[in-house]
Design an enzyme around this catalytic site. Structure first.
Site, PDB file in Angstrom:
ATOM      1  CB  SER A 112      18.496  51.325  59.954  1.00 40.74           C
ATOM      2  OG  SER A 112      19.420  50.400  59.428  1.00 40.74           O
ATOM      3  CB  CYS A 113      16.548  47.313  56.648  1.00 37.35           C
ATOM      4  SG  CYS A 113      15.468  46.106  57.413  1.00 37.35           S
ATOM      5  N   GLY A 114      13.753  49.169  57.395  1.00 38.14           N
ATOM      6  CA  GLY A 114      12.385  49.462  57.004  1.00 38.14           C
ATOM      7  C   GLY A 114      11.436  48.288  57.005  1.00 38.14           C
TER       8      GLY A 114
END
Length: 282
Positions: A112-114
């Protein structure tokens, strides 16, 4: 651990309504701290929402899967002190002084951190000390198919609440060795790994020649934790993420998803499984 609530039950699109008791899994915060054996310095390193049970195992497993500790020899006796219900301190051995900056998770990245998957996988490789070993012989597919039922038979809190995750450890013959439950899937796995580390007498702890079964989906973070412990086969009742598959493939881990009702998807590492169905042999 569960807690009883009185609820207003509505059924049959509102045709029925009544009061009844309902059981829910407890969720409370746990603050994990560590105490350096040489200086006595105490540092708070994490707060996680968990089901209050097996807190020492959870904290030890978390420290192991984050690459801070490697074996039981890194820990002092007693391993922990818990002065309050939702706070626990893990005591390090006098000669063990790890770099606690690692716990800022600069070297781990989640889906989810990109950042891209390649960076995430390379970050784990920098701290993972245990290679995934080849098995002496592949695990029979019937053994894999037998795991979910064995998990359900032992998952008592889920039976009561329907809202808790489990991680189970099996040997390569499909014998259930241990099981842990928690409202957080990552906590359940940390508890399981922590329990095994605390039982271990080896200087370098690993879970080689073991199978881990996850009661839900297989996320990147769960594959990362298993990779840190050297687990060669991971099975999940639910789906994996794309990064979970890429991570398992890069580490040589066999990843099985959608394992239920005699069906399974083998996403990588099929060489560790014997697909000959012995129950159909003449």
């Amino acid at each position: 651990m569960i807690k009883e609530f009185q609820i207003h039950k509505v059924a049959d699109f509102g045709a029925k309504e009544f009061l009844k008791p309902d059981s829910l899994a407890i969720e409370e915060p746990l603050e994990i701290a560590v105490k350096l054996g040489s200086s006595g310095e105490k540092n708070s390193v994490s707060v996680t929402m968990r089901t209050p049970e097996n807190d020492e195992e959870l904290a030890v497993g978390f420290l192991f899967t984050e690459g801070i500790i490697y074996s039981k020899t890194n820990l002092k006796e007693p391993v922990s002190s818990q002065m309050e219900d939702n706070k626990i301190t893990i005591n390090f051995a006098p000669d063990f002084n790890p770099d606690l900056q690692k716990l800022k998770r600069n070297f781990y990245t989640t889906s989810s951190c990109g950042v891209c998957g390649k960076e995430s996988i390379e970050a784990i490789k920098q701290v993972c000390r245990i290679p995934i070993e080849k098995l002496a012989e592949p695990v029979k597919i019937n053994t894999i198919f037998s795991l979910p039922e064995k998990l359900r038979d032992q998952q008592k809190t889920f039976e009561s609440t329907g809202g808790i995750h489990a991680s189970a450890l099996f040997d390569l013959d499909g014998n259930l060795l241990d099981l842990r439950e928690d409202v957080g899937r990552h906590n359940a796995l940390d508890k399981l790994i922590g329990a095994e580390l605390l039982k271990s007498t080896e200087s370098d702890f690993s879970l080689k020649n073991r199978i881990v079964l996850l009661s839900g989906r297989a996320s990147f973070e769960l594959i990362q934790k298993c990779a840190m412990a050297g687990v060669p086969i991971i099975c999940a009742i639910g789906a994996p993420s794309s990064l979970a598959v890429e991570t398992a493939e890069n580490f040589g881990i066999t990843l099985v998803g959608f394992l239920k009702n005699g069906n399974a998807n083998i996403y990588c590492g099929a060489d560790k499984i014997d697909f000959k169905n012995t129950s159909n042999e003449n």
